[in-house]
Design an enzyme around this catalytic site. Structure first.
Site, mmCIF file in Angstrom:
data_model
loop_
_atom_site.group_PDB
_atom_site.id
_atom_site.type_symbol
_atom_site.label_atom_id
_atom_site.label_comp_id
_atom_site.label_asym_id
_atom_site.label_seq_id
_atom_site.Cartn_x
_atom_site.Cartn_y
_atom_site.Cartn_z
ATOM 1 N N TYR A 63 37.671 -11.464 29.473
ATOM 2 C CA TYR A 63 39.152 -11.518 29.087
ATOM 3 C C TYR A 63 39.539 -10.767 27.765
ATOM 4 O O TYR A 63 40.747 -10.351 27.734
ATOM 5 C CB TYR A 63 39.743 -13.134 29.221
ATOM 6 N N TYR A 64 38.665 -10.683 27.016
ATOM 7 C CA TYR A 64 38.890 -10.204 25.647
ATOM 8 C C TYR A 64 39.294 -8.710 25.661
ATOM 9 O O TYR A 64 38.460 -7.738 26.258
ATOM 10 C CB TYR A 64 37.831 -10.437 24.552
ATOM 11 N N THR A 65 40.423 -8.285 25.140
ATOM 12 C CA THR A 65 40.922 -7.091 25.262
ATOM 13 C C THR A 65 40.804 -6.383 26.555
ATOM 14 O O THR A 65 40.387 -5.354 26.688
ATOM 15 C CB THR A 65 40.422 -6.239 24.083
ATOM 16 N N ALA A 66 41.022 -7.041 27.561
ATOM 17 C CA ALA A 66 40.992 -6.604 28.960
ATOM 18 C C ALA A 66 39.824 -5.921 29.425
ATOM 19 O O ALA A 66 39.455 -4.991 30.067
ATOM 20 C CB ALA A 66 42.215 -5.521 29.227
ATOM 21 N N GLY A 67 38.876 -6.592 28.789
ATOM 22 C CA GLY A 67 37.208 -5.992 29.179
ATOM 23 C C GLY A 67 36.899 -4.871 28.140
ATOM 24 O O GLY A 67 35.756 -4.600 28.280
#
Length: 372
Positions: A63-67
């Site tokens: 989920y972090y920075t959309a992958g």
């Protein structure tokens, strides 16, 4: 404590640094990356500096920075050739790629299988050292999660399993189910823990100590409130941190009388020790019972260097007591009944205590115990 001293995580043989590098800000994509994410160059510099300091434990999530966080980490690790050296942790739960698909999020078997394959591709590796459920979805049975973790371990796609941001009863159910059926155990609980947020202490700490799960603490600086940017002596709220933005301290409920009293005491203790407020706050968390590692984040090398120096000193007992008294949370029911005078009455006013220190020994005596 120091960065070149590694601790066993939970009841396992996995050795990790007392400070873990959090990479939620690696990249500029996604809702959070655009607000406070780091460029590729800054992310690479932070990654390199952490390894040079002796750190080996790196935390990310799909989920972090959309992958993008996973993608950058995969690139950095491959280019430096350090895959075997680092302990790589990632998480799944959130649907950040396929809106409208109910099975592309949540904790169920279908999503876990999908998510781990996607993370492996982004991370450029064929296994993840520690794979965690990111957040409880209130739906998926603990038995399904544990069985799927076990299948992934047997398939060689992950080495260890953990849980992040779940209720204590759910973690207990998962661990006892794993034990009862000889499945892969849960070795890690990732939870928010700081002088600001201590509500995990009555349930999660004894749970972790009893069932063999090392706690990794996220947001050890209380969402930035303890970073040193907010000082009551200079007026409140002051500072250039994100808590002074539109969605900041007021919105999160952090700017209140209790917390300002805590920050004032932290500022006083830090001055007495000749240390940054953030270092004192990190040191306090790292030395707490049950904590195996503290997840630190940074947006600059200066900030990271300051965080890495948080293990270079010991907070004297008197000053630690001041911090604990001013930050003490209300005791939730029924925990108030587990102390005197109730216990004295229960045992006929006879002295009843725990075994002395050293009565039991850590599994691996060459290292400090993970919990307790």
């Amino acid at each position: 404590m120091s960065m070149d001293r590694y601790y066993l995580l939970g009841r396992s043989g996995l050795r990790v640094s007392p400070l873990s590098l959090g990479t939620m800000t690696f990249g500029k994509d996604g809702p959070y990356g655009g607000a406070w994410g780091s460029t590729d160059a800054t992310s690479r510099a932070l990654f390199d500096r952490y390894l040079e300091a002796g750190g080996n434990f790196i935390d990310t999530a799909d989920y972090y920075t959309a992958g993008t966080s996973e993608t950058l980490l995969g690139k950095f690790i491959e280019e430096r050739g350090v895959r075997d050296r680092v302990v790589l942790a990632s998480k799944y739960s959130y649907n950040s790629t396929t809106p409208g698909d109910p099975n592309a999020g949540g904790n169920g078997r279908k999503n876990m299988m999908r998510a781990v394959e996607a993370s492996l591709r982004r991370l450029r590796t064929d296994y993840i050292d520690l794979y965690l459920l990111h957040t409880w979805d209130r739906i998926t049975p603990a038995e399904e999660v544990v069985r799927t973790f076990d299948d992934l371990v047997r398939a060689g796609k992950i080495r260890y399993a953990g849980l992040s941001d779940v209720p204590a009863w759910y973690a207990a159910r998962a661990q006892t189910w794993a034990e009862a059926h000889a499945l892969t155990p849960i070795i890690n609980l990732q939870l928010q823990y700081s002088l600001v947020e201590r509500s995990l202490e009555p349930e999660f700490v004894p749970l972790a100590q009893t069932l063999g799960m090392g706690i990794t603490a996220w947001s050890p600086l209380g969402m930035g409130l303890l970073s040193g940017r907010y000082k009551p002596s200079e007026g409140r709220p002051q500072g250039e941190g994100r808590l002074t933005s539109a969605v900041g301290g007021e919105h999160l409920g952090l700017f209140n009388e209790r917390n300002w009293g805590l920050v004032a005491t932290l500022e006083k203790v830090a001055k007495e020790l000749g240390r940054d407020m953030s270092q004192v706050a990190l040191n306090w968390v790292a030395a707490q019972p049950g904590v195996g590692s503290v997840i630190i984040g940074a947006s600059s090398l200066k900030q990271l260097d300051g965080n890495l120096a948080a293990l270079d000193f010991t907070i004297p007992a008197g000053l630690r007591q001041q911090l604990e008294e001013v930050s003490a949370p209300a005791v939730p029911f029924p925990h108030g009944m587990f102390s005197n005078p109730y216990q004295l009455n229960m045992h006929g006013n006879a002295a009843v205590g725990d075994k002395p220190a050293g009565y039991t020994s850590p599994v691996f005596t060459g290292l400090a115990p993970t919990v307790g």
